[in-house]
Scaffold this motif. Structure first.
Motif, PDB file in Angstrom:
ATOM      1  N   ILE A 170       0.845  -1.201   0.000  1.00 61.11           N
ATOM      2  CA  ILE A 170       0.000   0.000   0.000  1.00 61.11           C
ATOM      3  C   ILE A 170       0.876   1.245   0.000  1.00 61.11           C
ATOM      4  CG2 ILE A 170      -1.638   1.364   1.385  1.00 61.11           C
ATOM      5  CD1 ILE A 170      -2.945  -0.937  -0.114  1.00 61.11           C
ATOM      6  N   ASN A 171       1.940   1.249   0.783  1.00 56.53           N
ATOM      7  CA  ASN A 171       2.854   2.398   0.784  1.00 56.53           C
ATOM      8  C   ASN A 171       3.469   2.616  -0.592  1.00 56.53           C
ATOM      9  OD1 ASN A 171       2.337   2.958   3.441  1.00 56.53           O
ATOM     10  ND2 ASN A 171       4.254   2.116   4.213  1.00 56.53           N
ATOM     11  N   LYS A 172       3.830   1.526  -1.264  1.00 56.10           N
ATOM     12  CA  LYS A 172       4.365   1.639  -2.629  1.00 56.10           C
ATOM     13  C   LYS A 172       3.337   2.262  -3.566  1.00 56.10           C
ATOM     14  CE  LYS A 172       8.467   0.080  -3.571  1.00 56.10           C
ATOM     15  NZ  LYS A 172       9.518   1.065  -3.796  1.00 56.10           N
ATOM     16  N   GLN A 178       1.334   9.416  -5.766  1.00 56.37           N
ATOM     17  CA  GLN A 178       1.787  10.789  -5.560  1.00 56.37           C
ATOM     18  C   GLN A 178       2.750  11.227  -6.658  1.00 56.37           C
ATOM     19  OE1 GLN A 178       3.412  10.512  -1.636  1.00 56.37           O
ATOM     20  NE2 GLN A 178       1.406  10.581  -0.640  1.00 56.37           N
ATOM     21  N   ASN A 179       3.548  10.305  -7.175  1.00 55.37           N
ATOM     22  CA  ASN A 179       4.509  10.638  -8.241  1.00 55.37           C
ATOM     23  C   ASN A 179       3.831  10.895  -9.574  1.00 55.37           C
ATOM     24  OD1 ASN A 179       6.725  10.543  -6.582  1.00 55.37           O
ATOM     25  ND2 ASN A 179       7.221   8.424  -7.072  1.00 55.37           N
TER      26      ASN A 179
END
Length: 181
Positions: A170-172, A178-179
């Motif tokens: 999930i963090n990935k 965001q990128n």
């Protein structure tokens, strides 16, 4: 002799009928059935009330990933004869309550409240310990869960790894999102 598809279908129907008959006569409205039903419903209600609505997509995505892995593991474990679930809320082949409802909800709560890696890792370890060495033996005692060629230590590792890997994933995804905005 090689079984035909017709024989597979007939045995599947026979299994479904026997399982439903067993569920109706030996399962539904037993103490264990009530415990599963009430805990599942209460946990769902509590989760809906305290869910962080600002992060709902992120938290639910985490829960779906956890639930999907749990479903796949349950299918594999059932198929390989590692465990069974004699008591279930419904007569379905695999139960909906533990790894499809309760486990993802509890994991989503940990994900929601333990935001740093250090806090989350500690919470995941405590959760894995409670699930493996307290709840699983309780489920065995209640005749809800029957492990055959499975040890609680294996469950501990699986519960912990699922929590950590799904948080990392999930963090990935959040970072990628965001990128690309």
């Amino acid at each position: 002799m090689h079984p035909t598809w017709q024989e597979v279908q007939e045995l599947t129907q026979q299994f479904r009928n026997i399982k439903t008959e067993y569920w109706l006569s030996e399962n539904v409205f037993t103490l264990s059935w009530w415990i599963l039903s009430v805990t599942s419903l209460c946990l769902l209600i509590v989760w809906i009330i305290i869910l962080d609505k600002k992060r709902i997509m992120e938290i639910i995505t985490y829960g779906f990933f956890v639930g999907t892995i749990a479903i796949l593991a349950d299918i594999a474990g059932f198929w390989l004869g590692l465990w069974q679930y004699p008591i279930t809320i419904t007569p379905l082949h695999l139960p909906i309550e533990i790894h499809r409802l309760q486990m993802p909800i509890i994991y989503m709560l940990f994900y929601q409240y333990f935001k740093t890696w250090k806090a989350f890792t500690i919470a995941a370890m405590v959760n894995a310990f409670v699930f493996s060495f307290l709840l699983e033996p309780l489920l065995v005692w209640l005749q809800i869960y029957e492990p055959y060629h499975w040890k609680y230590t294996y469950s501990f590792i699986a519960y912990f790894v699922i929590a950590i890997v799904m948080k990392w994933l999930i963090n990935k995804f959040k970072h990628m999102d965001q990128n690309y905005q």
